[in-house]
Design a protein around this motif. Structure first.
Motif, PDB file in Angstrom:
ATOM      1  N   LEU A 109     -26.853  62.586  -4.386  1.00  0.00           N
ATOM      2  CA  LEU A 109     -26.330  61.925  -5.477  1.00  0.00           C
ATOM      3  C   LEU A 109     -27.018  61.815  -6.552  1.00  0.00           C
ATOM      4  CD1 LEU A 109     -24.058  58.439  -4.569  1.00  0.00           C
ATOM      5  CD2 LEU A 109     -23.164  61.145  -5.270  1.00  0.00           C
ATOM      6  N   LEU A 110     -28.745  62.329  -6.660  1.00  0.00           N
ATOM      7  CA  LEU A 110     -29.601  62.412  -8.035  1.00  0.00           C
ATOM      8  C   LEU A 110     -29.386  63.180  -8.179  1.00  0.00           C
ATOM      9  CD1 LEU A 110     -32.246  60.690  -9.323  1.00  0.00           C
ATOM     10  CD2 LEU A 110     -33.061  61.608  -7.366  1.00  0.00           C
ATOM     11  N   ILE A 111     -28.917  64.445  -7.341  1.00  0.00           N
ATOM     12  CA  ILE A 111     -28.851  65.332  -8.291  1.00  0.00           C
ATOM     13  C   ILE A 111     -28.415  66.247  -9.739  1.00  0.00           C
ATOM     14  CG2 ILE A 111     -28.532  68.138  -7.629  1.00  0.00           C
ATOM     15  CD1 ILE A 111     -30.585  67.698  -5.066  1.00  0.00           C
ATOM     16  N   THR A 112     -26.910  65.582  -9.438  1.00  0.00           N
ATOM     17  CA  THR A 112     -26.591  65.875 -10.909  1.00  0.00           C
ATOM     18  C   THR A 112     -27.192  65.616 -11.986  1.00  0.00           C
ATOM     19  OG1 THR A 112     -24.157  66.207  -9.256  1.00  0.00           O
ATOM     20  CG2 THR A 112     -24.127  65.336 -11.986  1.00  0.00           C
TER      21      THR A 112
ATOM     22  N   ILE B  90     -29.918  65.609 -16.960  1.00  0.00           N
ATOM     23  CA  ILE B  90     -30.579  65.185 -17.699  1.00  0.00           C
ATOM     24  C   ILE B  90     -32.173  67.004 -18.045  1.00  0.00           C
ATOM     25  CG2 ILE B  90     -31.983  63.278 -18.467  1.00  0.00           C
ATOM     26  CD1 ILE B  90     -30.464  61.745 -16.557  1.00  0.00           C
ATOM     27  N   PHE B  91     -32.331  66.836 -17.582  1.00  0.00           N
ATOM     28  CA  PHE B  91     -33.401  68.116 -17.278  1.00  0.00           C
ATOM     29  C   PHE B  91     -33.438  69.325 -17.157  1.00  0.00           C
ATOM     30  CE2 PHE B  91     -35.080  63.961 -15.732  1.00  0.00           C
ATOM     31  CZ  PHE B  91     -36.254  63.419 -16.440  1.00  0.00           C
TER      32      PHE B  91
ATOM     33  N   GLY C 234     -23.790  54.139 -12.730  1.00  0.00           N
ATOM     34  CA  GLY C 234     -23.727  54.236 -13.661  1.00  0.00           C
ATOM     35  C   GLY C 234     -23.594  55.338 -14.826  1.00  0.00           C
ATOM     36  N   TYR C 235     -24.450  56.306 -14.266  1.00  0.00           N
ATOM     37  CA  TYR C 235     -24.947  57.154 -15.239  1.00  0.00           C
ATOM     38  C   TYR C 235     -23.390  57.900 -15.490  1.00  0.00           C
ATOM     39  CZ  TYR C 235     -26.021  62.389 -16.337  1.00  0.00           C
ATOM     40  OH  TYR C 235     -26.183  63.090 -17.038  1.00  0.00           O
ATOM     41  N   ARG C 236     -22.857  58.163 -14.459  1.00  0.00           N
ATOM     42  CA  ARG C 236     -21.518  59.021 -13.825  1.00  0.00           C
ATOM     43  C   ARG C 236     -20.417  58.275 -15.314  1.00  0.00           C
ATOM     44  NH1 ARG C 236     -24.255  60.563  -9.565  1.00  0.00           N
ATOM     45  NH2 ARG C 236     -24.385  62.473  -8.844  1.00  0.00           N
ATOM     46  N   LEU C 237     -20.611  57.383 -15.541  1.00  0.00           N
ATOM     47  CA  LEU C 237     -20.284  56.300 -15.686  1.00  0.00           C
ATOM     48  C   LEU C 237     -19.685  56.607 -16.723  1.00  0.00           C
ATOM     49  CD1 LEU C 237     -17.492  54.513 -14.295  1.00  0.00           C
ATOM     50  CD2 LEU C 237     -18.619  52.719 -15.253  1.00  0.00           C
ATOM     51  N   ALA C 238     -20.999  56.190 -17.553  1.00  0.00           N
ATOM     52  CA  ALA C 238     -21.119  56.437 -18.333  1.00  0.00           C
ATOM     53  C   ALA C 238     -20.588  57.732 -19.554  1.00  0.00           C
ATOM     54  CB  ALA C 238     -22.948  55.896 -19.074  1.00  0.00           C
TER      55      ALA C 238
END
Lengths: 330, 206
Positions: B59-62, B67-68, B188-192
């Protein structure tokens, strides 16, 4: 305009590939080592050997269980629940290494005719018996341990309990956030105990029994196991062993015993009242709210075995609870 | 010679080997009887934690890509996800065989009666269709959009897995809290992001 690169300045292909392979090999080795390192962090440390002083003149007891194979000293001393030191059972042995248990004394107080403080030398003067008991942890594992100790009632009778004494409260030594455990002069612990916040339960650890439970001949004060003084991780220098109750009732490293008129608070009941009751008798029919208590894994065995009512001591103790609803009084 | 392709292959092997290292060490320690006094419990706990680690890594890949801009990471996500599935399968097998003696009835009862078992089982069951549809052929057959929608199950599996971990704890919630915080950040990142995208979209429409 770009400067022309002369052909002799270009790194030969084989050298370029060599360097590339070299770096790759480095990345490969480094990363696998790092992964292995992270794994080792969570790995149980190798068992720690203990050597404690032998206890003289231990007599055999008729109350011992027969037939069950003893759990090895290595397993008894490297798989412990002693939250003051660590919540990881395999880490307690090392965390408790520096725990200083000399000098030690227990205050036996409360509703008694002759309350007083017992030094450890006095505790060791009571006739020490070997008692081989099953120990069933509320987490679903069990051991068979050759304890050394004497009946709790022998100690309680010394202070002459009053008829108003209906319960007995116990307290574990604690040198963490609250060093003043009681008026008793405490041994100098190495301040190696953790805070309540880290453990998730309140310290000092407290436990309790009803007076008739405390006076039952199977309830003992243990001073050793396998013929030697208790290792730190097992509750040195003196602990309670109540074999028909879940292990957490058998409070470790006791500094205070108090005869009371009302039911005393107990640590796990404070932490989760719906999960751990005052009685906490081993009962395969009453599940923990989150897991079954019908089976257990005996340490040293791979499969599961059936958990016995009152941990197999029903003949001796069931009468203590006649007429009680054991589902309500769990 | 294609360097980029060569690099990708190297990194794939690198990630594969690193992902298999815990399994190798676990097997090694098990073989030599170095899993402590309660080897089954240790094996269960370790494979469970590994499942969550790989699930969260997948789940960290996306977020890392977005971001980078490390877009090449997408190449390794399938393998990481499959390792999560693999460790989850080992975890479930260990429980089924050693705790339940492979009695299906007892396992079903356990799922029914113990919420923490139900959460764990639900998490694993959700990973099955994800593993099955992880091949290129399946992505094509499902179509990118549908495949993506299906693979959002990984979020739910992550939530169920972390809840499962929380519920087995007696009082020390240190590790479950860490996993929970990481999961909250990742989801949360995905939701935002999706809220932001929706706002942008509605702005364009108006």
């Amino acid at each position: 305009m770009a400067e022309k690169i002369r052909s002799r300045e270009i790194t030969p292909e084989n050298l370029y590939l060599n360097r590339r392979n070299f770096i790759r090999a480095g990345v490969f080795a480094g990363s696998t080592l790092a992964t292995a390192g992270v794994y080792k962090l969570i790995n149980p440390p190798p068992p720690k050997e203990v050597e404690t002083a032998p206890i003289e003149n231990v007599v055999a007891s008729t109350e011992s269980v027969a037939g069950d194979e003893l759990t090895s000293l290595e397993n008894i001393t490297n798989y412990n629940n002693f939250y003051e030191f660590s919540t990881r059972k395999t880490a307690v042995a090392r965390a408790a290494e520096d725990f200083v248990t000399e000098p030690w004394s227990i205050s036996v107080e409360g509703a008694a005719g002759k309350p007083r403080v017992f030094g450890m030398d006095e505790i060791l003067k009571f006739t020490q018996e070997e008692r081989i008991y099953r120990l069933r942890c509320v987490e679903g594992w069990s051991m068979v341990i050759p304890w050394v100790g004497f009946p709790l009632r022998t100690l309680l009778n010394k202070v002459e309990p009053l008829s108003s004494a209906k319960y007995v409260a116990f307290q574990t030594f604690y040198d963490g956030a609250n060093p003043k455990v009681s008026g008793v002069k405490l041994p100098q612990g190495a301040n190696s105990m953790q805070s309540s916040f880290g453990a998730g339960i309140e310290f000092p650890y407290v436990e309790g029994l009803r007076i008739d439970e405390a006076m039952h001949p199977l309830a003992i004060v243990a001073t050793g196991l396998y013929g030697k003084r208790l290792p730190n991780q097992n509750g040195a220098p003196v602990r309670l062993v109540v074999p028909w109750k879940y292990g957490f009732k058998s409070i470790k490293s006791i500094v205070r015993i108090r005869l009371t008129e009302t039911e005393p608070p107990t640590t796990w009941n404070i932490a989760a009242p719906g999960e751990y009751g005052f009685y906490s008798n081993v009962n395969p029919e009453v599940a923990h709210p989150r897991w079954s208590q019908a089976n257990e894994r005996r340490i040293g065995e791979i499969g599961m075995r059936k958990t016995l009512m009152f941990n197999g001591y029903a003949d001796e103790v069931a009468s203590l609870y006649s007429g009680m609803d054991l589902r309500k009084n769990f | 010679m294609n360097d980029a392709k060569n690099d990708a292959k190297f990194y794939k092997i690198l990630i594969f080997v690193n992902s298999a290292v815990p399994l190798a060490l676990l097997g090694w320690d098990a073989y030599f009887g170095r899993l402590g006094a309660n080897p089954i419990e240790y094996f269960l706990r370790t494979t469970g934690v590994l499942t969550l680690v790989f699930l969260l890594l997948s789940l960290l890949i996306t977020p890392l890509r977005k971001i980078f801009g490390w877009n090449q990471l997408i190449r390794y996500r399938r393998m990481i996800g499959l390792f999560a599935f693999f460790y989850g399968a080992v975890h479930l097998m260990t429980y089924s065989v050693f705790d339940k003696s492979f009695r299906i009835g007892a396992i079903v009862d356990d799922v029914w009666e113990r919420p923490f078992i139900a959460f764990g089982m639900a998490a694993f069951i959700m990973l099955i269709p994800l593993a099955v549809t992880s091949t290129n052929g399946m992505i094509k057959r499902l179509g990118g959009k549908n495949w993506q929608r299906l693979h959002r199950l990984a979020y739910l599996a992550g939530i169920a897995g972390v809840v499962h971990f929380f519920m087995i704890q007696k009082s020390d919630y240190f590790y479950p809290v860490i996993f929970g915080v990481v999961l909250v950040v990742l989801l949360g990142y995905r939701l935002a992001k999706s809220k932001f995208a929706a706002q942008k979209l509605s702005g364009q429409i108006r």
